[in-house]
Design a protein around this motif. Structure first.
Motif, PDB file in Angstrom:
ATOM      1  N   ARG A 194      41.543  42.687  33.839  1.00 31.35           N
ATOM      2  CA  ARG A 194      42.572  43.529  34.473  1.00 31.35           C
ATOM      3  C   ARG A 194      42.011  44.873  34.958  1.00 31.35           C
ATOM      4  NH1 ARG A 194      47.613  41.224  33.502  1.00 31.35           N
ATOM      5  NH2 ARG A 194      47.639  39.803  31.723  1.00 31.35           N
ATOM      6  N   TRP A 195      40.865  45.284  34.435  1.00 32.84           N
ATOM      7  CA  TRP A 195      40.270  46.584  34.788  1.00 32.84           C
ATOM      8  C   TRP A 195      38.974  46.420  35.595  1.00 32.84           C
ATOM      9  CZ3 TRP A 195      42.999  45.488  30.465  1.00 32.84           C
ATOM     10  CH2 TRP A 195      44.039  46.372  30.102  1.00 32.84           C
ATOM     11  N   MET A 196      38.604  45.199  35.905  1.00 29.99           N
ATOM     12  CA  MET A 196      37.272  44.919  36.437  1.00 29.99           C
ATOM     13  C   MET A 196      37.207  45.082  37.957  1.00 29.99           C
ATOM     14  SD  MET A 196      35.042  41.525  35.472  1.00 29.99           S
ATOM     15  CE  MET A 196      35.581  41.509  33.772  1.00 29.99           C
ATOM     16  N   ALA A 197      36.120  45.684  38.414  1.00 29.53           N
ATOM     17  CA  ALA A 197      35.916  45.908  39.853  1.00 29.53           C
ATOM     18  C   ALA A 197      35.654  44.594  40.585  1.00 29.53           C
ATOM     19  CB  ALA A 197      34.744  46.867  40.068  1.00 29.53           C
ATOM     20  N   PRO A 198      36.054  44.513  41.859  1.00 30.27           N
ATOM     21  CA  PRO A 198      35.882  43.256  42.595  1.00 30.27           C
ATOM     22  C   PRO A 198      34.433  42.810  42.699  1.00 30.27           C
ATOM     23  CG  PRO A 198      36.658  45.037  44.050  1.00 30.27           C
ATOM     24  CD  PRO A 198      36.785  45.524  42.658  1.00 30.27           C
ATOM     25  N   GLU A 199      33.506  43.766  42.826  1.00 33.21           N
ATOM     26  CA  GLU A 199      32.101  43.359  42.943  1.00 33.21           C
ATOM     27  C   GLU A 199      31.574  42.745  41.645  1.00 33.21           C
ATOM     28  OE1 GLU A 199      31.980  47.936  42.221  1.00 33.21           O
ATOM     29  OE2 GLU A 199      33.278  46.457  43.231  1.00 33.21           O
ATOM     30  N   VAL A 200      32.118  43.187  40.504  1.00 32.87           N
ATOM     31  CA  VAL A 200      31.721  42.603  39.211  1.00 32.87           C
ATOM     32  C   VAL A 200      32.321  41.206  39.070  1.00 32.87           C
ATOM     33  CG1 VAL A 200      31.685  42.943  36.708  1.00 32.87           C
ATOM     34  CG2 VAL A 200      31.651  44.929  38.224  1.00 32.87           C
ATOM     35  N   ALA A 210      31.422  50.819  39.657  1.00 37.09           N
ATOM     36  CA  ALA A 210      32.317  49.838  39.028  1.00 37.09           C
ATOM     37  C   ALA A 210      33.164  50.518  37.948  1.00 37.09           C
ATOM     38  CB  ALA A 210      31.515  48.684  38.428  1.00 37.09           C
ATOM     39  N   ASP A 211      32.585  51.507  37.258  1.00 36.30           N
ATOM     40  CA  ASP A 211      33.345  52.275  36.260  1.00 36.30           C
ATOM     41  C   ASP A 211      34.451  53.093  36.926  1.00 36.30           C
ATOM     42  OD1 ASP A 211      31.877  51.408  34.044  1.00 36.30           O
ATOM     43  OD2 ASP A 211      30.532  53.136  34.055  1.00 36.30           O
ATOM     44  N   VAL A 212      34.188  53.577  38.148  1.00 31.91           N
ATOM     45  CA  VAL A 212      35.189  54.372  38.868  1.00 31.91           C
ATOM     46  C   VAL A 212      36.398  53.498  39.206  1.00 31.91           C
ATOM     47  CG1 VAL A 212      35.653  55.690  40.987  1.00 31.91           C
ATOM     48  CG2 VAL A 212      33.472  55.990  39.766  1.00 31.91           C
ATOM     49  N   PHE A 213      36.146  52.253  39.625  1.00 32.02           N
ATOM     50  CA  PHE A 213      37.257  51.330  39.884  1.00 32.02           C
ATOM     51  C   PHE A 213      38.095  51.151  38.613  1.00 32.02           C
ATOM     52  CE2 PHE A 213      39.466  47.327  39.977  1.00 32.02           C
ATOM     53  CZ  PHE A 213      39.879  47.172  41.292  1.00 32.02           C
ATOM     54  N   LEU A 239      41.629  36.728  40.165  1.00 33.73           N
ATOM     55  CA  LEU A 239      41.571  35.963  41.416  1.00 33.73           C
ATOM     56  C   LEU A 239      42.286  36.712  42.542  1.00 33.73           C
ATOM     57  CD1 LEU A 239      42.143  32.350  40.037  1.00 33.73           C
ATOM     58  CD2 LEU A 239      40.018  33.290  40.973  1.00 33.73           C
ATOM     59  N   GLY A 240      43.378  37.410  42.201  1.00 30.32           N
ATOM     60  CA  GLY A 240      44.093  38.205  43.193  1.00 30.32           C
ATOM     61  C   GLY A 240      43.242  39.347  43.724  1.00 30.32           C
ATOM     62  N   VAL A 241      42.498  40.004  42.825  1.00 35.05           N
ATOM     63  CA  VAL A 241      41.614  41.107  43.230  1.00 35.05           C
ATOM     64  C   VAL A 241      40.503  40.582  44.136  1.00 35.05           C
ATOM     65  CG1 VAL A 241      39.911  42.784  42.374  1.00 35.05           C
ATOM     66  CG2 VAL A 241      42.120  42.547  41.213  1.00 35.05           C
ATOM     67  N   ILE A 242      39.940  39.416  43.784  1.00 35.39           N
ATOM     68  CA  ILE A 242      38.833  38.844  44.566  1.00 35.39           C
ATOM     69  C   ILE A 242      39.314  38.329  45.924  1.00 35.39           C
ATOM     70  CG2 ILE A 242      37.164  36.944  44.684  1.00 35.39           C
ATOM     71  CD1 ILE A 242      36.982  37.076  41.621  1.00 35.39           C
ATOM     72  N   ASN A 243      40.385  37.525  45.893  1.00 36.73           N
ATOM     73  CA  ASN A 243      40.776  36.768  47.098  1.00 36.73           C
ATOM     74  C   ASN A 243      41.759  37.497  48.009  1.00 36.73           C
ATOM     75  OD1 ASN A 243      39.176  34.584  46.251  1.00 36.73           O
ATOM     76  ND2 ASN A 243      40.842  33.776  44.978  1.00 36.73           N
TER      77      ASN A 243
END
Length: 296
Positions: A194-200, A210-213, A239-243
């Motif tokens: 829930r807190w993870m950046a899309p690039e990660v 990624a910490d800033v996201f 999946l919502g964050v990625i796609n």
């Protein structure tokens, strides 16, 4: 209360591997002087207990015995190495570690205020703007210090932000933290969905941005007192964050400068996100304006 003692066949393997990873320093404490009390929290690799060491209240992270494998010494050594090198008002204070017991454990200061996650979601506190900004600035101070010291946290979330008796917020849990200049490929999907950046999430190269996201999600949480994407499972949220470029709905009636900052911090392109120094300065400016308005 019980003390940590004993040994196991599997531990001898771990201990040898640890010797190669860590040179014993002044961080090593005598486990016979450490007592373990009630369990505070439970994680995938270890449990956190309230304990005592030399008459001082401490938190003891005990790594689970089923995880005593060849990878564990590397992870344990990494966490101890990072914790032993940091000292800041907004980073949880490292007291020591035990590497010669049947349970590897890491000892830090005890934070009686609990986590920001519990403060918001279990105690249902809705933050007034000055306190919200104070908490956010505390987090920024801690993260700015870590980034200046080449550390990427990789699991910034309200559950890993702890409070002392003075409501000072400190960054905690360095279980997946690492030095950014360490070399080698960064592990994908490190942290909490829930807190993870899309690039990660997307298995792309990533850095401290990624910490800033993750901070943007924390700031949203402080503003709304809600769990991010609460109607979705963690995997659906990821999946919502990625796609779909999914982000939490912007809260109503929020200070527009905070709303704008939040959106810049969760930009899809990491290079477009501000640094923690820039974020801190902006939040301090908002706080000063709010305080001036309250006085006038």
């Amino acid at each position: 209360m019980g003390s940590l003692s004993g040994s196991s066949p599997s531990h001898s393997v771990v201990e040898k591997a640890l010797a190669a990873q860590l040179k014993s320093g002044d961080w090593e404490i005598d486990g016979r002087l450490l007592t373990i009390g009630e369990k505070i929290a439970s994680g995938s690799c270890g449990d956190l207990y309230h304990g005592a060491y030399l008459g001082t209240n401490v938190a003891v992270k005990v790594l689970k015995s089923e995880h005593l494998n060849e990878a564990l010494p590397v992870e344990f050594a990494q966490e101890v190495m990072i914790l032993s090198k940091v000292r800041h008002r907004n980073v949880v204070r490292f007291i020591g570690a035990c590497a010669k017991l049947s349970h590897l454990c890491i000892v830090t200061e005890y934070m009686p205020g609990g986590s920001l996650y519990d403060y918001l979601h279990r105690l249902h506190n809705v933050l007034e703007l000055p306190l919200l900004l104070k908490f956010a600035i505390d987090v920024c101070n801690g993260m700015e210090y870590l980034h200046q010291n080449d550390i990427i946290h990789r699991d910034l979330k309200t559950a890993n932000l702890l409070m002392d008796t003075e409501n000072v917020v400190k960054v905690a849990d360095f279980g997946v933290a690492r030095f950014q200049s360490q070399g080698g490929k960064m592990t994908a999907e490190t942290g909490t969905y829930r807190w993870m950046a899309p690039e990660v999430l997307n298995h792309r190269p990533y850095n401290q941005k990624a910490d800033v996201f993750s901070f943007a999600i924390v700031l949203w949480e402080l503003t709304t007192a809600k769990i991010p994407y609460e109607k979705k499972s963690p995997l659906q949220a990821a999946l919502g964050v990625i796609n779909e470029g999914l982000r939490p709905d912007l809260p109503n009636n929020v200070n527009p400068r905070i709303s704008d900052l939040m959106q810049r911090c969760w930009e899809a392109e990491p290079n477009n996100r501000p640094s923690f120094t820039e974020i801190r300065l902006e939040l301090e400016g908002i706080l000063h304006k709010v305080q001036d308005e309250q006085v006038s």
